[in-house]
Design an enzyme around this catalytic site. Structure first.
Site, mmCIF file in Angstrom:
data_model
loop_
_atom_site.group_PDB
_atom_site.id
_atom_site.type_symbol
_atom_site.label_atom_id
_atom_site.label_comp_id
_atom_site.label_asym_id
_atom_site.label_seq_id
_atom_site.Cartn_x
_atom_site.Cartn_y
_atom_site.Cartn_z
ATOM 1 N N ALA A 76 -6.010 9.209 -2.393
ATOM 2 C CA ALA A 76 -5.470 9.034 -1.115
ATOM 3 C C ALA A 76 -3.841 9.160 -0.997
ATOM 4 O O ALA A 76 -3.424 8.949 -2.048
ATOM 5 C CB ALA A 76 -5.884 7.764 -0.284
ATOM 6 N N GLU A 107 -0.573 7.706 1.197
ATOM 7 C CA GLU A 107 -0.139 7.056 2.435
ATOM 8 C C GLU A 107 0.839 7.226 3.239
ATOM 9 O O GLU A 107 1.872 6.633 3.751
ATOM 10 C CB GLU A 107 0.524 5.759 1.723
ATOM 11 C CG GLU A 107 1.815 5.554 1.195
ATOM 12 C CD GLU A 107 1.746 6.143 -0.484
ATOM 13 O OE1 GLU A 107 2.975 5.860 -0.987
ATOM 14 O OE2 GLU A 107 0.791 6.638 -0.683
ATOM 15 N N ASN A 108 0.724 8.539 4.114
ATOM 16 C CA ASN A 108 1.520 8.985 4.914
ATOM 17 C C ASN A 108 1.584 7.950 6.179
ATOM 18 O O ASN A 108 0.564 7.387 6.465
ATOM 19 C CB ASN A 108 1.129 10.232 5.510
ATOM 20 C CG ASN A 108 0.733 11.273 4.462
ATOM 21 O OD1 ASN A 108 1.518 11.622 3.791
ATOM 22 N ND2 ASN A 108 -0.686 11.585 4.144
ATOM 23 N N HIS A 124 -5.834 -0.381 0.000
ATOM 24 C CA HIS A 124 -4.633 -0.110 -0.794
ATOM 25 C C HIS A 124 -3.697 0.701 0.171
ATOM 26 O O HIS A 124 -2.372 0.381 -0.050
ATOM 27 C CB HIS A 124 -4.964 0.775 -2.070
ATOM 28 C CG HIS A 124 -3.962 1.399 -2.947
ATOM 29 N ND1 HIS A 124 -3.924 0.848 -4.292
ATOM 30 C CD2 HIS A 124 -3.038 2.271 -2.564
ATOM 31 C CE1 HIS A 124 -2.708 1.527 -4.845
ATOM 32 N NE2 HIS A 124 -1.973 2.200 -3.817
ATOM 33 N N GLU A 125 -4.200 1.738 0.822
ATOM 34 C CA GLU A 125 -3.189 2.617 1.498
ATOM 35 C C GLU A 125 -2.648 1.905 2.829
ATOM 36 O O GLU A 125 -1.452 2.184 3.136
ATOM 37 C CB GLU A 125 -4.155 3.816 1.762
ATOM 38 C CG GLU A 125 -4.699 4.654 1.026
ATOM 39 C CD GLU A 125 -3.787 5.123 -0.152
ATOM 40 O OE1 GLU A 125 -4.115 5.101 -1.501
ATOM 41 O OE2 GLU A 125 -2.614 5.511 0.241
ATOM 42 N N GLU A 137 3.567 1.349 -5.722
ATOM 43 C CA GLU A 137 2.125 1.619 -6.385
ATOM 44 C C GLU A 137 1.677 0.060 -6.745
ATOM 45 O O GLU A 137 0.298 -0.353 -6.762
ATOM 46 C CB GLU A 137 2.054 2.420 -7.485
ATOM 47 C CG GLU A 137 2.383 3.796 -6.892
ATOM 48 C CD GLU A 137 1.635 4.123 -5.715
ATOM 49 O OE1 GLU A 137 0.538 3.801 -5.444
ATOM 50 O OE2 GLU A 137 2.195 5.137 -4.919
#
Length: 863
Positions: free
Chosen positions: A259, A261-262, A292-293, A315
């Site tokens: 994925a 993360e925008n 997470h995102e 991260e």
């Protein structure tokens, strides 16, 4: 096509001192053809002094450039840099008109055509240095700006962006500007996901082809529930509310990472919408990636790293927060077992290679070097260090420190020093010394215990420490259950600081003394002799899955380090673990395999015994689950039985009947898995593959067919696959990987199926796996480095793996070796394009209310 120049740290620092970038006004026209799109960019910026600089751009054609109304020569574009000479102190305006290439490899503006309906779907992946593949930019993380974005798309499409989008008519869409006070983060804006839309139900609007709609509909409530629960939990932890005006989750095809993360628009690989049967553990994995995102909205988007030496600030934090928050907020309470078995092992492996580096390296000279650091150290080891920091510092002080960090640096950039200063502001502990010991060093701590008997018959514990890092660990004392000699019961769990000030009293000698019980630190655990005997006889009798995971990791490390011989599989039929064992650590986790079957066996004659043992174990598990009591375990056993099959009769019968006797029915994932194994065994042919592809013409089916065709033991099949990979550039990364897996299967007997690229974020691999700019060097994807023959020098250390000279001859047809599949179990492969699950806070930045957006919540016609 010219190469791209990498950006160095010195260049970025020089440009950041020179420029303030105020606003990007971007117009994209996506109706100009299948190969290129138009990109027009206006950049408003201020120069602090008279100087020269440059802007990055990777166009198909640069039509015109003007700086303050003065034309610049497009021919001055060299590689991906356009010089901006003679800047004077003050405000400037740069206008760029260019034609840009669509990507088929997941970089920049990715274009995907669904083979099932012929519709086209687009999305952006603007990671690190890929912004310049879509529009002209000062492409570095510490030059922040506001983005105004207008998109012209085909009629009937839905356009998603970082902010709420408005349909202006005639295919034109306007995205709400990214927050103007203060500006949003770079280098990841803007993000786009767009394509033709369907509406499976009013409360869940998104671009969606009909083939996947029922599967998303079935999973929607679970995804929404996890999203809400994590959102609420983050607002309990963080004083700064969610910083953007909407939160969309788009599941996109052929995505190279897990994925991305925008801000406000998270893109996920579309395998997370399961069209085939999966285990509960795989659903947990999807939940972890969602958590997470979402953590990145604060760690990475609200506060952004200043340069790529602080990747861990993104991260490691998102990795730690993802696992911890999923455990605290959802039904998935066993996530740290997943981390211990899969992710942490990835970190240990990365830390033992010549390419190891500190969690927070001090010298990352350029973007190419930074790319190599997206690995198990920046993710798994960094998250392990943070878990140890919380255990050492205390969660209250830890959360106080990160909230101070957000308050000081929100919508700005920060470094390791900034973060440590924020942590130190709320505690008396020496956080700076902790950071030096944990984040600036490489390797691991080895912790062997010494148990000493005193004159009074009691025992004490001394833990030796190879290394300088301080540790706070739990020590589990386990005794044999008097009523069941195969079961161990927890007597007491002691808290211990290493190095010790004095030996730790234990009282009566435990049957098993386990260091790092609970897995709170990053260290190599060892056993005293008596504890090792208890592990050998009673491992399945440990009551807690996380405890068993710590033991398994310790045994694995000892084998890898040469302290234990490779575990030998017995030649007799194995007895399955007892039913009392409860949930097994990471049963069914994608990427976790029955290892002995596809890793090297010490002697070639041992392979048939290993395969027979694994086949017998899978058969026993299938028989034990005939009553339907454990469908997840049965699915795992069926998958592995297919992968290790040495004879085709049984699995060929399953394929013909379309089901395993007693279930499950063969869904698309299992059918392609069976066919891939039959191809390795030489028990299928091209007509059968073509018939299966006609049955499943999806993108996943296309990959399955490519994998099976490359695995056929036929010289012409090998030649065709090799030429497709290395004489043309027509394959997407996914088709390239599937073809390489088929070639590898033909050489080693590994019938790979499942996830097409490493899961990162995540999950399991670098965020930016090899595309065409990487894969032409070194070995192809999925092809292992050959063993060095006697007399040949080893590869020169210090070179990135993709740069090492490594010719690989085309594989030849031959007899299958009987090695099992390499595919990732149960990925729920799908073929579908951009689709979005819209869940956003109703009150924007100031509100904490959460839910699925009602049908009138936005002016667009999306999901």
């Amino acid at each position: 096509m010219s190469c791209m120049s990498v950006l160095t740290r010195d260049e970025a620092q020089t440009r950041a001192r020179l420029l303030d970038v105020h606003r990007y006004t971007i117009e994209l026209d996506l109706t100009t053809g299948e190969d290129t799109f138009d990109s027009r960019t206006v950049i408003a910026f201020t120069a602090r002094a008279d100087a020269d600089t440059f802007v990055e751009l990777k166009p198909a054609e640069l039509r015109s450039v003007t700086l303050d109304g003065r034309p610049l020569d497009p021919a001055h574009l060299v590689e991906n840099r356009l010089p901006l000479p003679g800047l004077t102190a003050g405000e400037h305006e740069l206008r760029v008109d260019a034609s840009m290439r669509y990507s088929r490899t997941g970089e920049g503006m990715h274009r995907f055509t669904d083979p099932t309906d012929g519709e086209t779907y687009l999305y952006t992946q603007l990671f690190m240095e890929d912004v310049q593949r879509v529009f002209a930019a000062f492409d570095q993380p510490d030059l922040k700006s506001v983005f105004d974005l207008t998109v012209t798309a085909p009629e009937g499409w839905t356009v998603l962006a970082n902010g709420i989008t408005e349909h202006l008519g005639e295919g034109r869409w306007q995205a709400a500007p990214t927050p103007s006070s203060p500006p949003t983060s770079s280098p990841w804006p803007p993000a786009l996901a767009l394509g033709p839309h369907r509406t499976p139900r009013p409360a869940l609007r998104h671009p969606l082809p009909p083939l996947l709609a029922p599967h998303l509909d079935a999973d929607a409530e679970e995804i929404l529930d996890i999203t809400r629960q994590c959102y609420d939990r983050y607002h309990e932890k963080f004083e700064e509310p969610y910083p953007f005006d909407s939160y969309d989750q788009a599941f996109v095809p052929e995505f190279n990472a897990g994925a991305m993360e925008n801000p406000g628009l998270v893109t996920f690989r579309d395998e997370f919408i399961y069209r085939s049967a999966v285990t509960d553990t795989e659903r947990q994995t999807r939940g972890m990636v969602i958590a997470h995102e979402m953590a990145h909205m604060w760690f990475g988007d609200l506060v952004t790293l200043q340069w790529w030496d602080d990747i861990w600030l993104n991260e490691s934090f998102a990795e730690y927060m993802g696992y911890q928050t999923l455990t605290e907020a959802t039904r998935f309470t066993d996530t740290w077992t997943d981390f211990g078995v899969v992710r942490k092992a990835w970190g240990y492996d990365a830390d033992q290679r010549p390419s190891t580096h500190p969690v927070a390296p001090e010298n990352v000279d350029d973007t190419a070097s930074a790319l190599l650091n997206f690995d198990g150290i920046s993710y798994a080891k960094g998250a392990s260090a943070l878990r140890q920091l919380v255990a050492w510092l205390g969660e209250k002080d830890f959360l106080a420190g990160i909230n101070t960090h957000f308050a000081r640096h929100k919508f700005g950039n920060a470094t390791l020093a900034d973060f440590i200063d924020s942590l130190a502001s709320g505690t008396e502990r020496d956080v700076h010394a902790w950071a030096d010991a944990w984040l600036r060093t490489t390797g691991w701590t080895r912790s062997p215990p010494t148990v000493t008997r005193a004159d009074d018959g009691t025992y004490t514990l001394t833990v030796d420490r190879a290394g300088s890092r301080p540790h706070r660990i739990a020590v589990g004392l386990y005794d044999q259950d008097p009523g069941d000699t195969g079961r161990l019961t927890l007597r007491e769990r002691l808290d211990l600081d290493v190095p010790q000030s004095e030996p730790q009293p234990l009282g009566k000698r435990p049957a098993l003394l386990l260091l790092n019980d609970g897995d709170l630190t990053y260290a190599k655990v060892r056993f005293d002799p008596d504890s090792f005997d208890a592990v050998r006889t009673s491992l399945s009798g440990l009551p807690d899955p996380l405890t068993r995971a710590v033991v398994w990791n310790a045994l694995r490390d000892a084998v890898r380090d040469g302290e234990l011989p490779r575990l030998r599989l017995p030649g007799r039929r194995p007895r399955p673990p007892p039913a009392r064992d409860g949930p097994r650590p990471r049963a069914g986790r994608p990427g976790v395999r029955l290892r002995a079957g596809h890793r090297p066996v010490p002697h070639p004659e041992g392979r048939p015994v290993a395969l027979a043992t694994l086949t017998a174990l899978c058969r026993d598990l299938i028989r034990r689950t005939e009553d339907g009591s454990n469908p997840g375990l049965r699915l795992i056993a069926v998958r592995h039985f297919i992968d290790v099959a040495a004879h085709p009769d049984t699995i060929a019968a399953w394929l013909t009947e379309g089901t395993v006797p007693g279930g499950p029915e063969l869904d698309p994932e299992l059918r392609w898995r069976v066919l891939a194994r039959l191809a390795v065994l030489g028990a299928t042919d091209e007509p059968a593959i073509a018939a299966e592809l006609e049955r499943d013409p999806s993108a996943t089916g296309q990959e399955g067919a490519a994998r099976c065709r490359a695995a056929l033991p036929d010289p012409e099949a090998k030649r065709t696959a090799w030429e497709a990979m290395f004489t043309t550039d027509d394959l997407s990364n996914y088709l390239f990987t599937a073809t390489a897996q088929g070639l590898l299967a033909a050489r080693t007997g590994r019938s790979g199926t499942g996830v097409r690229a490493p899961l990162l974020h995540g999950r399991g691999g670098p965020r930016h796996p090899p595309g065409p700019r990487h894969r032409r060097r070194g070995r192809p994807l999925g092809v292992p480095r050959p063993r060095r023959r006697p007399g040949n020098p080893p590869p020169r250390r210090g070179m990135p793996p993709r740069c090492r000279p490594h010719p690989v001859p085309p594989p030849q047809a031959g007899r299958p070796t009987g090695r099992p599949g390499t595919g990732v179990a149960g990925t729920g492969d799908t073929d579908q394009p951009v689709r979005r699950l819209r869940t956003r806070p109703f009150r924007g930045r100031s509100g904490r209310c959460w839910g699925a957006a009602p049908s009138n919540a936005r002016t667009d016609t999306g999901h």
